[in-house]
Structure formats: C-alpha cells, structure tokens
Scaffold this active site. Sequence first.
Site, PDB file in Angstrom:
ATOM      1  CB  SER A 146      -0.176 -10.863  -9.850  1.00 18.70           C
ATOM      2  OG  SER A 146       0.606 -10.614  -8.706  1.00 18.70           O
ATOM      3  CG  ASP A 298       2.828 -13.205  -6.154  1.00 20.67           C
ATOM      4  OD1 ASP A 298       3.952 -13.687  -6.406  1.00 20.67           O
ATOM      5  OD2 ASP A 298       2.390 -12.194  -6.720  1.00 20.67           O
ATOM      6  CG  ASP A 300       3.373 -13.394 -10.809  1.00 18.56           C
ATOM      7  OD1 ASP A 300       3.014 -13.213  -9.631  1.00 18.56           O
ATOM      8  OD2 ASP A 300       3.660 -12.460 -11.579  1.00 18.56           O
ATOM      9  CG  ASP A 302       5.291 -10.533  -9.037  1.00 21.26           C
ATOM     10  OD1 ASP A 302       4.548 -11.031  -8.170  1.00 21.26           O
ATOM     11  OD2 ASP A 302       4.862  -9.834  -9.980  1.00 21.26           O
TER      12      ASP A 302
END
Length: 572
Positions: A146, A298, A300, A302
């Site tokens: 993340s 961010d 990734d 999400d």
Amino acid sequence: MTEILEKAKLWLTDIFDTHTQEQVKQLITSNPKELEDSFYKNLAFGTGGMRGIMGVGTNRINKYTLGKNTQGIALYLKEKFPDEELKIAIAYDCRNNSKELAYTVANVFSANNINVYIFEDLRPTPELSFAVKKYNCQCGIVLTASHNPPEYNGYKVYWKDGGQLVPPQDGEIIEKINSLTYAQIKFEAKPSYIQKIGIETDSAFVTESVKNASFNTNKATKENLSIVFTALHGTSITLLPKVLEKAGYTQLHIVEEQATPNGNFPTVKSPNPEEPAALEMAIDLANKKNADIVIGTDPDSDRLGIAVRNKEGEIVLLNGNQTMILMTDFLLKNYQEKQGFKGNEFIASTIVSTPMMPKLAEYYGIECKLGLTGFKWIAKMIKDFPNQHFIGGGEESFGFMVGDFVRDKDAITASLLACEIAAQAKAEGKTLLDKLNQLYLKHGLYQEHLISLVKKGISGAQEIKNIMHKLRENPPLDFNGIKTTLIEDYQTSQRKDLTNNTNSALSIPSSNVLIFYLEDGTKIAARPSGTEPKIKFYISVNTTVNTTEQLAIKQNELTKKIQAISAFFNAY
C-alpha cells in the site's frame, strides 16, 4: 539472543538458496541488531494482510515467508473445496520485487495443481478483488505494501466473495501456515496451471467502474471540469485515465513526473495521499492549469486524496472523513431521488471514523453499520447481510467503496465519483467545500484529527503495548477538564458507562482498540496500527452551527479543542 541465533542458523541449511544463506551469515557476523529484528518473530497478518520490510528472516518479506504462506493457503483450499476446481487470481503493484514475488506465489500454487490467473503487468488492488469474482476464484492474492515506505512489501489475501480474509478463515489459514516447515514449500512451477490476464479484465473493470460511479452528469458539465491527477508512481496510471475518458471527462492533466511506476517513489518522501506533501506537485500543476480538483492515489490505488478550491481560489486538501461524507451524501441523495429507499439499504464505516456517518444514515432513514478498521469488515457486512443493499461506505484513512462490485476500498471508482460531485457542484456555481459546509449546517459541524506516533522495532512494539496497557489500567477520567462518560474496550468487548458505573457487552469482534466518549460529544480512539509500526489516536469533536457566517468561528473553536487534546497524546 540465543533463541534468535538458533532460528537464524536454520536459514543456513540447503533448504535456502545460497544468496539467502550469505545474507544471513553477514547478519550473524556483523549486524546483531538487524539479525534480531529479522528473526525475533514471524511476520504476522494485520489489518490489511501481511506487510513488512523486504529481506531475509522470519520477520521479513521474502520468497520463503511468502512461499510458506502460499503453501499453507494451497493446502487449506484443498481441504475447504475438495470437490471443486481450484482457481486463484494474483496481482502485483509497482513496488520493488513485487513482480518476482508474485510469480513465486503463482509458482507455488501451480506446483500444488491450482489454476492461477495472474495479471500480465502491475494493476490496481481493487481490480484484483474484481477479478476474484469475475473468474469465480476461491481466493486472490495481491503483492503490495500500500502506502508504506519503499523498503516494504506485502501480501493481501482475498476470499471468494472478493473481500479480504476475516474470521474464521484467517485464523484457520494462519494455523495451517504455522504447522508447516520451509522444507514443505513446493517452489517448482507447473506452467500449464498459470494463465496471464489483462486487457479483457481491464475492460470489464472499467465498464463496471463507469456504471457504478456515473450519475447523469451531462456532457458539457463533464467537459467543463479541469482535473489534475497524480498516480504517485503507482498502479492507477494503468486504469484511471481510461475510466475518466470513458466517463466523458476530457480535461485531465497528469503529473508526468509521477506517472511512471517506480517502487522507490523518487519524487515524494511518502507515497501516501493522506500526507499533504505527497500532493505538492499535483497542486503546483493545478495552479498552473487553473484546475478545479486534484486527485492523488496511493501505490496500489485503493486510497485517494482530494484537493479542491476554496472561495479565495486556493487549493485546499480534504481529509478522509470529509471525502467520505461528501461521497456518501451524494450517493444517498441520488439513490433517494432515483428509486427511493425500500428500508433494506445500508451504508458502512468504521468505529474510528467520523460520527457524522451515522448522522447521515439517520437523516435518510437507513442503517449505518460500523465495524473495525479495514474494508474487509465492510466486505463481511455485505456477505453477512445478503438481503440488505449496500450503497457505499468508507473509512477515515482515505478509502471509499461505491457499491459492491468491488469488495475493497477502490480509488479508481471513487475518483470518478469525486469528479461527478465536483462537476455538478461547479455547474451550480459551487465548490466541494460549499457542499461540505451545507452538510455541516444541516447535520452539525464535525472535525477530526489523527495523531500517528512511529515506534519502530522490538522496543517500539513494547512501547506501543505499554501505552495501551496504561490507557486501560489508568484510563483518563477527563481530557482538559471535560469528563469521560463512556469507555469502550474492544479487546475485552466491554463498554463501561462512567455516569452510572455499569458495564455492557460490545458485539463487534475483539480488537486492540480503546474509545473514550466525553460529555461534550468528543470521541477519542486509540489503536496500534495493523500494518505499520505506529500507534494511532483518532480525535473527533463536534458542535452545532446555524449560519454560514458562524462556520469559521466554530471551526476555530474545534481546532483549539483538538489541539488541547492532542497535547495529551503527543506527550507519549
């Protein structure tokens, strides 16, 4: 230290490759502190899966720790679905080693005769959740850490509903993993079990995103909105421009310096849209282009951060709670106007997010379900209540989910929703801040603040443990003279009412969280992070406000109240 040395010496056997053995030898001979941190515990699953620093050792992300996880999951799936053809979807993000680790995971599953659908290149995490359902997989894995620093990587596990692991599956899988030795990992791939996926899945995901986050905004209104977007060197660059283009937004300005995926995140100190510094380059571009809205995601994809213009024309960052309130009210208002509520609808949030979410639900006459931190709990709500209709929900940490076609926070679809709200507001001669202020006038002024204290390593973990112990054993009976009236301890599942000295049970699953409620409506939560070496304190204050002219005065009053409470926790 003797026990740690014995654990490390196991990594010098021929089970492990030569390079790994050499790295362990170097730690033993010349870096005892790093050796201790690498081996003092086994890397564990937290709020958002397993995250850790990359390197050798049981407390690090590497081919062996992830290989053992994967082997355990493979055996667990065979026990749980003995008569089904087993299928796994795998995705990975922009981080260093993500692709290599993803293929290690794929190889282990294939070696266990499990079919693997692996993305041909990096993709957003929400698309992995989507792919699990699209390909009728029993499980999904995404390699990501993340928004953590560059030295981290991680491993999120999804179940067949597209949501992340929750009880009892998580505990059962951990038990299976812990029963294995590293020698039992099957690393030899069976290529016939591995299939690459890409464009077809992308197309389906883009279509569903546009379908779920479009709200009759006319063509001219969309084309009038100027958007600046930064991927922060992450995966959203692969899909978000396509989603916005398909939805009809033509004025998209991409921060090119941050558009190329790069696991070192060279232009930011932290690739976290929660932190204002991460969006500085995007705000600079927005000022040059006179853009209406800034969106940053961010690595990734999400989480999303949003910045908009105020009345003075300055770019202002919204926090996660504000974004969530705007999006939720917009969804509820449109749902009410389009089809009306039938009484089985619900929105969702977390126990540490703004109390304004239940206020919105009450206003529209629907339910707001609250769960522990992490979207896996919201996904579980959707699964556990199939006769109820989920409209949307989020949490304070810059995550939002529109509908349930994805069962995790989804910055791709949420970014489109943000543009829909901004475009319609601009057509009315308003900004998102105007819309937010209207909600404050209607439901009360809520203001939140997060304190994150970093406590690294073994000593840091103990320090966090001590802080939580102190708060439990000697809970503050007042904060700056404002009395504590109620304490919720989610570790013991007990609620204590200090006004009449009575206890009652909490129905939410056990977790290391404390929440203090004060007599003036203030809410303060404390919890160790499940993914980072941090302890977090969430402060929420509120007051009534009757006129627009009062807003600035009341906001200043709440800011001072937050500062006074913050001083208590900053002392830690």
